[in-house]
Design an enzyme around this catalytic site. Structure first.
Site, PDB file in Angstrom:
ATOM      1  N   ASP A   1      35.786 -46.474  -8.339  1.00  0.00           N
ATOM      2  CA  ASP A   1      36.644 -45.909  -9.385  1.00  0.00           C
ATOM      3  C   ASP A   1      38.004 -46.581  -9.399  1.00  0.00           C
ATOM      4  O   ASP A   1      38.548 -46.901 -10.463  1.00  0.00           O
ATOM      5  CB  ASP A   1      36.830 -44.402  -9.166  1.00  0.00           C
ATOM      6  CG  ASP A   1      35.656 -43.605  -9.718  1.00  0.00           C
ATOM      7  OD1 ASP A   1      35.495 -42.442  -9.321  1.00  0.00           O
ATOM      8  OD2 ASP A   1      34.894 -44.165 -10.538  1.00  0.00           O
TER       9      ASP A   1
ATOM     10  N   THR B   1      22.251 -33.600  -2.800  1.00  0.00           N
ATOM     11  CA  THR B   1      21.666 -33.801  -1.475  1.00  0.00           C
ATOM     12  C   THR B   1      22.471 -34.760  -0.617  1.00  0.00           C
ATOM     13  O   THR B   1      22.252 -34.854   0.589  1.00  0.00           O
ATOM     14  CB  THR B   1      20.241 -34.379  -1.595  1.00  0.00           C
ATOM     15  OG1 THR B   1      20.347 -35.693  -2.169  1.00  0.00           O
ATOM     16  CG2 THR B   1      19.368 -33.514  -2.474  1.00  0.00           C
TER      17      THR B   1
ATOM     18  N   ARG C   1      24.441 -42.335  -4.816  1.00  0.00           N
ATOM     19  CA  ARG C   1      24.319 -41.153  -3.967  1.00  0.00           C
ATOM     20  C   ARG C   1      24.034 -39.934  -4.845  1.00  0.00           C
ATOM     21  O   ARG C   1      24.736 -39.679  -5.819  1.00  0.00           O
ATOM     22  CB  ARG C   1      25.611 -40.952  -3.189  1.00  0.00           C
ATOM     23  CG  ARG C   1      25.568 -39.839  -2.184  1.00  0.00           C
ATOM     24  CD  ARG C   1      26.929 -39.748  -1.502  1.00  0.00           C
ATOM     25  NE  ARG C   1      27.192 -40.944  -0.717  1.00  0.00           N
ATOM     26  CZ  ARG C   1      26.668 -41.168   0.488  1.00  0.00           C
ATOM     27  NH1 ARG C   1      25.884 -40.286   1.032  1.00  0.00           N
ATOM     28  NH2 ARG C   1      26.945 -42.272   1.132  1.00  0.00           N
TER      29      ARG C   1
ATOM     30  N   ASP D   1      37.574 -43.255  -3.731  1.00  0.00           N
ATOM     31  CA  ASP D   1      36.385 -43.884  -4.291  1.00  0.00           C
ATOM     32  C   ASP D   1      36.759 -45.315  -4.672  1.00  0.00           C
ATOM     33  O   ASP D   1      37.460 -45.548  -5.664  1.00  0.00           O
ATOM     34  CB  ASP D   1      35.895 -43.103  -5.506  1.00  0.00           C
ATOM     35  CG  ASP D   1      34.597 -43.680  -6.067  1.00  0.00           C
ATOM     36  OD1 ASP D   1      34.463 -44.926  -6.133  1.00  0.00           O
ATOM     37  OD2 ASP D   1      33.722 -42.906  -6.424  1.00  0.00           O
TER      38      ASP D   1
END
Lengths: 272, 271
Positions: free
Chosen positions: A257, A159, A155, A254
């Protein structure tokens, strides 16, 4: 002396007052919301809307997901529970593969054998890197001979749009049964991009099962609108997709992670 | 010379015919067993509220491979483990949960977690076959305590006899998951459950896991212990009376899992 005592008391009172006021500001608890999960009715409506959607039974998943969601869970607990949940999802995917009938022999006599129509090698687990790779551990325990495809999509931070980097897929992938894996389904942007790539290779929608741990209505709607004939199996549908940052809430944080142990200690920012 | 050839020819064709006859006789002796249909299974489930049968779509492929005589030890173990893991997850999903509020990186959420710690769960295995469940059991609940009860079927009487037990001292305070791959007459399981009862374990705290069962065994257990739970992967249609074998069954699960009978020696021995 009385005046001094009064002054002292005033100072102490002021000090306490300041402390109380400051401490209230410092308490971030007030900023964190309490998210309620979708009710049985809402989940029911979702399942009615999307015939090709399966949501795992809450009894099997709520304990495991609770341990994964918790911020304080250490990496061992997180991995162990993620693996357990991924195994449950994998079994569900296999349960939905087409069967063929034959007659086989047990030590006592013959019986009607309903077995999965495909051999291990005809099944391809396509992982959306990096988080999708967490599924390979349990995936290969269940389907030892499966081929593995990989698509790297990240990602873009500014944006929030997914960007394609790399892919490595089996040559004959258009003939295979695909189990596509990505732990979170937020906007559906990455999944949609990966499905487009598979389509370009000639894979038919009916041959794709998409596995995801936590998803949301928005992502499900988007993926099904573009690819109505794929199947999606999810462990839980979260109620909220926070617009500005495209995070699932309450979410897991996440996943990549936390599973791979790459969380920066001071960071509390969440990516999906 | 012609006469000799003729004799040889006749003898050979006799052999051939005999061979063909014998072969087809051997195959024809084995019947074809059909599984219970959805209606029959629904009736069984209605009759016994505390019975769960795992969804067919999860189990039929795996069980088919386990039942097949041609399946080697590696495949047998792999598939048994997969099925055992499915059963254990189902057992854990039925354990009581408690609610609190916990924090995710984004905010608070309602946490529903199993009420008991790993250590408060006890896997009780009916040796020897029940031990096959322990590998996957400990993967799912790594801190569980393990109890063992050795019950063997007496070859002459066909009744089970109790030989040995080693159970946690505080087992009456624990959630017990009793395990035995096959449930046929229900005699061994009944014996084990009585032992647990003597140790003070309450019926409501017992879940019995079994791969393949039959109506007769299920009924016997629920008649004596109506409050326990039973989770089975499949209910076989027949219990052969003379030998007390499940049919089509799996054969002798212990021998096949632990590799103590070569494939060529497999005659239908039973639990």
């Amino acid at each position: 002396m009385f005046k001094n005592l009064t002054k002292l008391a005033c100072c102490l009172g002021l000090a306490k007052g300041v402390f109380v006021v400051c401490s209230q500001n410092v308490h971030s608890h007030d900023r964190l919301q309490h998210y309620n999960f979708l009710s049985e009715d809402e989940l029911h409506n979702l399942l009615k809307k999307h015939q090709n959607l399966s949501i795992l039974n809450r009894n099997q998943t709520e304990h495991i997901l609770s341990l994964m969601r918790e911020s304080n869970s250490d990496i061992v607990t997180f991995r162990k529970n993620a693996d357990r949940l991924i195994r449950i999802l994998m079994e569900q995917a296999l349960a939905q593969l087409q069967r063929k009938n034959s007659i086989k022999q047990s030590p006592l006599g013959f019986y009607d054998a309903n077995e999965v129509k495909f051999s291990d090698e005809e099944i391809c687990i396509v992982s959306i890197l990096r988080s999708g790779n967490a599924f390979l551990n349990e995936g290969l325990r269940v389907i030892q001979g499966a081929s593995i495809g990989q698509i790297l999509i990240q990602r873009n931070e500014e944006t929030s749009m997914p960007k394609y980097f790399f892919e490595k897929l089996p040559e004959n992938i258009q003939e295979q049964q695909i189990i596509m894996v990505d732990p979170m389904l937020g906007t559906g942007g990455s999944a949609s991009m990966a499905l487009k790539i598979l389509q370009n290779y000639g894979v038919k929608e009916e041959n794709i099962i998409f596995l995801t741990l936590v998803s949301c209505e928005q992502g499900l709607n988007k993926v099904f609108k573009e690819y109505p004939n794929i199947k999606i199996i999810t462990a839980q549908v979260d109620p909220i997709l926070i617009k500005e940052i495209n995070y699932l809430a309450p979410g897991i944080g996440d996943f990549g992670d936390r599973y791979f142990g790459t969380v920066k200690k001071h960071t509390r920012v969440v990516q999906v | 010379m012609f006469k000799n050839l003729l004799r040889t020819g006749v003898t050979l064709s006799l052999f051939n015919t005999t061979y063909v006859l014998c072969k087809s006789n051997r195959d024809e002796k084995l019947p074809h067993y059909h599984f219970l249909n959805e209606q029959d299974l629904n009736k069984v489930l209605k009759k016994h509220q505390n019975l769960s049968i795992i969804d067919r779509s999860y189990t039929e492929h795996i069980l088919s491979i386990i039942r097949d005589v041609e399946t080697d030890t590696v495949e047998f173990r792999k598939n048994s483990d997969r099925l055992i893991r499915i059963l254990i997850e189902q057992a854990i999903s039925q354990i009581e949960k408690k609610k609190h509020i916990k924090q995710s990186p984004l905010g608070y959420y309602d946490a529903h977690e199993v009420k008991f710690e790993d250590e408060e769960i006890c896997f009780v295995s009916i040796l020897r076959s029940g031990n096959a469940f322990l590998f996957e059991g400990l993967k799912a609940v790594s801190g569980a305590s393990i109890g063992q009860i050795l019950i063997q079927r007496n070859e002459d009487t066909a009744l089970p006899s109790y030989l040995f037990q080693k159970l946690p001292a505080n087992i009456k305070d624990q959630q017990v998951i009793l395990m035995d791959p096959m449930l046929a007459t229900g005699n061994s399981a009944t014996l084990a459950l009585r032992i647990l009862k003597n140790q003070g374990v309450k019926q409501e705290n017992i879940t019995f896991l079994t791969l393949v069962s039959c109506e007769q065994g299920i009924e016997k257990l629920f008649r004596e212990f109506p409050k326990m739970k039973i989770i089975t992967a499949q209910v076989d249609p027949i219990l052969l009376k003379d030998f007390n074998y499940l049919a089509p069954g799996i054969g002798n699960f212990g021998d096949r899992y632990f590799g103590t009978v070569k494939r060529s020696q497999q005659s239908a021995q039973q639990q």
